[in-house]
Enzyme design. Structure first.
Site, PDB file in Angstrom:
ATOM      1  CB  ILE A   1     -27.071  37.235   4.504  1.00  0.00           C
ATOM      2  CG1 ILE A   1     -25.665  37.506   4.429  1.00  0.00           C
ATOM      3  CG2 ILE A   1     -27.611  37.135   5.635  1.00  0.00           C
ATOM      4  CD1 ILE A   1     -24.659  36.714   5.183  1.00  0.00           C
ATOM      5  N   GLY A   2     -29.294  34.492   3.720  1.00  0.00           N
ATOM      6  CA  GLY A   2     -30.660  34.089   3.455  1.00  0.00           C
ATOM      7  C   GLY A   2     -31.435  34.652   4.859  1.00  0.00           C
TER       8      GLY A   2
ATOM      9  CD  GLU B   1     -25.923  43.682   8.479  1.00  0.00           C
ATOM     10  OE1 GLU B   1     -26.343  44.673   7.249  1.00  0.00           O
ATOM     11  OE2 GLU B   1     -26.566  42.546   8.160  1.00  0.00           O
TER      12      GLU B   1
END
Lengths: 359, 380, 380, 359
Positions: B128-129, B247
């Site tokens: 995940i950037g 998340e």
């Protein structure tokens, strides 16, 4: 939540809003039991919720009864509704008549001693019980004690008892009650059905957890409202990050209390709630211990005077967390159980917590 | 903020049983040893593929994309079992938890049909950037940018704290696709970068433990074809925020140090009576039970399509503190002056302590979460 | 922020001995029973006069004003003994701690020669008129005001949370003597109000315990003669702040619940082995020792004429939390399910719990203190 | 602080600033002992401070020696200076020659077993010791153990020992050391003067408290500096009230650590520090446990990578708090003493804490 439950909840809220004002709570500390509030509660059938209609009760579930207690506690209702409800569960289980008068319970828990002795024409009861809620106001005392025939229960007239006035931090009556050779007819005494001292301790712990949850909801509402009203340095204190962070912590505690209490209620209803009740009394006690100081810190000095109702809730939290076993007491018990279960069954123990519920 | 108590169905409990048995077998076979924080630390593609084979990745997705069309609660149960056993789930973690749902919701047909089945088989892993060296909690301040060219976008900039970037196949990259305006949340987009593209370089960032999970990823004129844009150009902020809320409330927010708690109990069992130990353990278990109920409650809401941002933030705030608390309780109960025969305990404690600073930072710091909660209760 | 370790001289320890013996005798004679928070709650003019007779009030002041010219550390020792024994010191508390030093520093000759000796004899008691209903932590927002008239000032407004106002002789009153400007700290002054003046009325504010210590004081056209102005008109803010810094680091900031700790140990002694109890008590004593050292260190600096604002704020922040902590530890150690024979414990615990919300509010809230500390370390 | 103390302090600071860089600390975890730093320390006489010049030491007080350790710890100095200093105190008390080489101590504390047996031509020593600091780098091991004649001490050549490499959370060598029938001449072995195992435990606890205080000073400085540099949402994070409140808490912990450590040092110097050392190890351990997470929270992710030096200090705090007895261990001991002293002597116990000092 089904329709009946919803109706019970709304009715209870309405009654409390109308009749359980700050003044009523205040007066109770001067020794005035709010008779109108009690009558209204009884008239609406709320004193016998959780006992089936066949058994003379109002029907509804234990969970419904506990909802009533949570709402009453949210309003700091100074009436023995918890004790009367609990008494009626015990009475109905024992096949004795239900009570609609203010009733309390004296049992062998908490180092008390209550003894039933069978004599030729019935029974005599003797013993003493400490911290009996509302004893001085009760019109009936449900006494549970030992006998050679096992645990017995009976309704005793409080006028036949010696009562010493005591109170908890919230000014709620927690009296010492002494019974000296009270004589009862045979049919007035019944064997406690399966229930035992322990069972009452768990029920009491659950009830206090439920009540604390109600009081926690209240102090969160009060804190949010106050932080928006109170102006300091030219703006509502709710605009200060330090206050926001504190309220967020309080919200977390309240939410935790609600969640674990709901689990305990559902598990209890399913006849299976011992470890869930332990967890609830521990976690809700922690929430009370952490939450009450935050609410006071937000309210400033006004919060701990008799001019603000915050203290009616926080004093109850401080009292209730210690009644029917404090966090240490139950944590020790739960920890013991966990250690006996052993490391490799810890996770199954945790997941089993919500595996048998009535929803 | 009142959550319904969730009752797991028989079918769900059956899934739990399968997973639990699988994990016991694998453990006995020596495939893995329970670890703290395994969802960040223990990268094992072989293990991920085994889960894929059993249908335990992408569980809730449509069958046409390789999923099993199971419920969110069934997925929940699988996840908590994997974490409670401290199993090596890092490889597929972000792809299964975040990227999959993101693509399902916003991805184009090509992305969905080509990539999702490979995630579900445990073959394709994602990073995940999001963060950049100067962003921290202030995500909207990113400066990585993509310029439109023929057939795609030319990406420049850098991303930091990208877990597993040195081993994953793709990185979903939040970047600026038009110049900054007063509304900093506008003009952001999500591009999927193939990590083997030219112009991508990865610099390891070593943790204080010496471990290498995090990276800085440099992007120099990286070409990203149009069909690798996720969702809509300009909607990147909204899409990313939805992803973050997902998340926050999972069991990985309170189970990261659970393997240490298990070992603590093993050590305490061997000691003579320790009243303080009973009480401390009882408190931890009460807290754990509460957190799990809250987390399950959120999962139940997500299943109904409700997105309970505040409660999710509460779970993460309380849960990550709980993870730290286990470590603190464990070290204080097991006296440092007594030699601990159990070296497993020692090593799990070390991991828990050294990983703990990350717990309350990743996925939103304590301060940010409490801000979200404060806004949720109406005071911000 | 590094404090020198203070060694108390033999002479100082002798004073301690005298006070300690006096207190033991009084206790045995039944004059008082140790109480929590006695410096707010236990008002006993007779006891205050006894202290005055022994030279234990106004100890550091010049002899010409009734003082004993003893050191600040000697006064410190007297104070801590009085508090540790939970003795009834509320009557003279504010006069001895605050008003005396204020008058010595800023008062005119008449004030010093007439009032200070009477304070030192334990005959004249003071209240502090700072807060107003709408001020809270924002003291500079007060609106009580005084208008100049012939020979004095005409005072109007109200003060709140004034401890003992219903029983004290004077109230030092912060008020506005010229209209508000952009600098809110300007135009404030301190006037000494004789509580028997016409126009002064006192409304009790009852605590949640039912106790009456606090009041709201209403001031309606109260005449204050010129010679009752304290210090300089317009300097009220500066004078008050100096006064507040003085009150932050004394032993009353960490000893308010000490009598409960004593009783806790009595109860624990009677119990069978309680490992958890040992550890909890050990921690409390370590913390108490540290706080006392810090507080002594600040007293040492004050003696040298240094005003260590930051450290004083630290003592109060940590100390008031410690006072609450004693109560929490005590209740958790003494199981609620065992009947506590010791009713002294029960009543001290009740007092400690019910008084605890005040500890972290009075004399500067936790938030305000931490702000002062943050500024002190250069980040605000 | 007298002139000599001031000179020692400034010299130590200068040496650490120049020679104890982040890189030096990093390299130590790869097994590189900073020889130049060590040599400079020895050359300045710092390895024998606290031992009188007549006895071959550099003079100065124990307090001066502890000041050196606090400064070394502030810079995370990866050298056995604490162990060498402590060894030299023991050696000088026993009338054995002092050490200027890197030295460590192995004693009977912490479940170790060291045994001296007198034989015809001297002594043999056998035993094992766990978590011996820097054993692999030491050029001398001061061994303290039991014998039929009482506690004995001797200098043993590490090459005669079996050493297993272990380390603490900070990557500091904490090796296991095994001695098997090492033979020494009679004059190389001496009786431990008054000192005993317990004494060493207290000294060790004091040293770790002092070292933690140094590390705490460091993490506060780093946190303040970082909060002023780091920009978020358009301003330094130091401007956010939540950060300010956290730094204030950290400052309180650091200040507490300094204060109680100073008391313990002064009391120890006066030959009277047992309860003060207990209090210090407890309170400083608490400060470490509360302070390290705050420093990390302020620093964000960079703080727990090898790119920032914060973690060099926090990992030492996490290790040192558990060495020579953690908070529970000492709190139990201190609490026991308090309970034995009894309620009515609690306050005299507290005030006696600073009643015998060397200033």
């Amino acid at each position: 939540m089904n329709d009946i439950s919803q109706i019970i909840k709304e009715t209870a809220e309405k009654i409390m809003e109308d009749l359980c004002t700050k003044q009523v709570v205040e007066d109770s500390e001067l020794g005035i039991l709010p008779r109108e509030l009690w009558k209204t509660i009884v008239k609406s059938g709320m004193a016998t919720v959780g006992v089936s209609e066949e058994a003379g009760g109002s029907g509804g579930s234990f969970a419904d009864a506990l909802t009533i207690l949570r709402i009453a506690a949210k309003f700091s209702a100074p009436i023995p509704i918890a004790e009367t409800l609990m008494a009626n569960w015990v009475l109905s289980e024992a096949g004795l008549p239900l009570m609609e008068k203010p009733t309390t319970i004296a049992s062998n828990n908490n180092g008390n001693k209550m003894m039933f002795i069978e004599i030729s024409d019935g029974w005599t009861i003797s013993g003493s019980a400490y911290d009996v809620p509302y004893a001085r106001y009760a019109e009936a005392v449900v006494v549970i004690g030992n006998s050679q025939q096992g645990n017995m229960v009976a309704i005793v007239n409080p006028r036949a008892c010696h009562i010493e006035h005591e109170q908890n931090l919230a000014g709620e009556a927690r009296d010492h009650l002494y019974i000296n050779n009270v004589h009862l007819q045979g049919e007035a005494v019944s064997r406690v059905r399966e229930g035992n001292d322990n069972n009452l301790l768990y029920r009491g712990a659950l009830i206090r957890a439920v009540q604390m949850t109600g009081a926690l909801e209240r102090i969160l509402e009060l804190s949010i409202a106050y932080s928006k009203e109170r102006i300091q340095f030219g703006r509502p204190i709710a605009k200060f990050q330090a206050i926001q962070q504190q309220i967020a912590i309080l919200a977390g505690e309240v939410s935790s209390a609600k969640t674990i209490t709901n689990l305990a209620v559902k598990s209890f209803e399913a006849g299976n709630g011992e470890k869930q009740i332990m967890a609830a009394k521990i976690r809700v006690g922690e929430a009370a211990s952490l939450g009450a100081p935050i609410a006071h810190q937000i309210h400033g000095a006004i919060g701990f005077t008799d001019e603000h109702s915050l203290q009616q809730s926080t004093r109850r939290l401080w009292s209730w967390r210690d009644e029917f076993g404090n966090e240490s007491y139950w944590a020790n018990k739960l920890g013991n159980e966990v250690l006996n279960t052993g490391p490799d069954y810890l996770w199954p123990f945790v997941t089993s917590m919500n595996s048998e519920l009535v929803l | 903020m009142e959550l319904e108590t969730i009752q797991l169905s028989q079918k769900t409990e059956q899934v739990r049983h399968q997973v639990r048995n699988f994990l016991k077998e694998e453990m006995e076979a020596g495939t893995f040893i329970p670890q703290c924080d395994s969802w960040l630390s223990k990268w094992d593609p072989e293990f991920s593929r085994k889960l894929g084979q059993r249908g335990w990745l992408g569980m809730t997705w449509p069958k046409q994309y390789g999923g099993q069309e199971r419920t969110a609660l069934e997925r929940y149960v699988v996840t908590e079992e994997l974490l409670a056993f401290g199993s090596p789930v890092a490889a597929h973690w972000f792809a299964d938890r975040q990227t999959g749902p993101l693509l399902l919701r916003y991805g184009n047909e090509k992305q969905k049909s080509e990539i999702l089945p490979r995630i579900a088989r445990g073959e394709v892993f994602f990073s995940i950037g999001l963060s950049e060296p100067n962003t921290g909690s202030d995500l909207a301040s990113i400066s990585t940018n993509a310029r439109k060219i023929d057939g795609g976008w030319l990406l420049n900039g850098s991303k930091i704290w990208t877990s597993g970037a040195h081993r994953s196949h793709y990185m979903v990259t939040l970047c600026r696709t038009s110049t900054k305006t007063d509304n900093r949340h506008e003009g952001l987009s999500q591009l999927m970068v193939d990590m083997s593209s030219s112009g991508v370089s990865v610099r390891p960032i070593h943790l204080m433990t010496g471990e290498h999970h995090f990276n800085e990823v440099f992007l120099e004129d990286v070409f990203v074809p149009d069909d690798m844009v996720v969702g809509t150009i300009g909607d990147g902020w909204k899409q990313s925020m939805a992803e973050l809320a997902f998340e926050r409330s999972g069991p990985e927010r309170f189970l990261s140090t659970f393997p240490l708690l298990v070992e603590l109990i093993r050590v305490l069992q061997q000691e003579t009576t320790n009243e303080g130990g009973f009480t401390a353990v009882g408190r931890l278990v009460a807290r754990l039970t509460t957190l799990r109920e809250m987390s399950l409650g959120v999962a139940g809401l997500l299943e109904q399509g409700v997105s309970p941002d505040i409660t999710a933030a509460l779970v993460k705030d309380l849960g990550t503190q709980f993870e730290c608390q286990i470590a603190e309780v464990a070290r204080l109960l097991v006296s440092s002056s007594t030699r601990v025969a159990n070296s497993r305990f020692k090593s799990l404690l070390a991991d828990a302590v050294l990983h703990s600073p990350g717990f309350t930072l990743r996925g939103g710091t304590t301060e940010i979460l409490r801000g979200i909660i404060a806004r949720g209760v109406g005071i911000r």
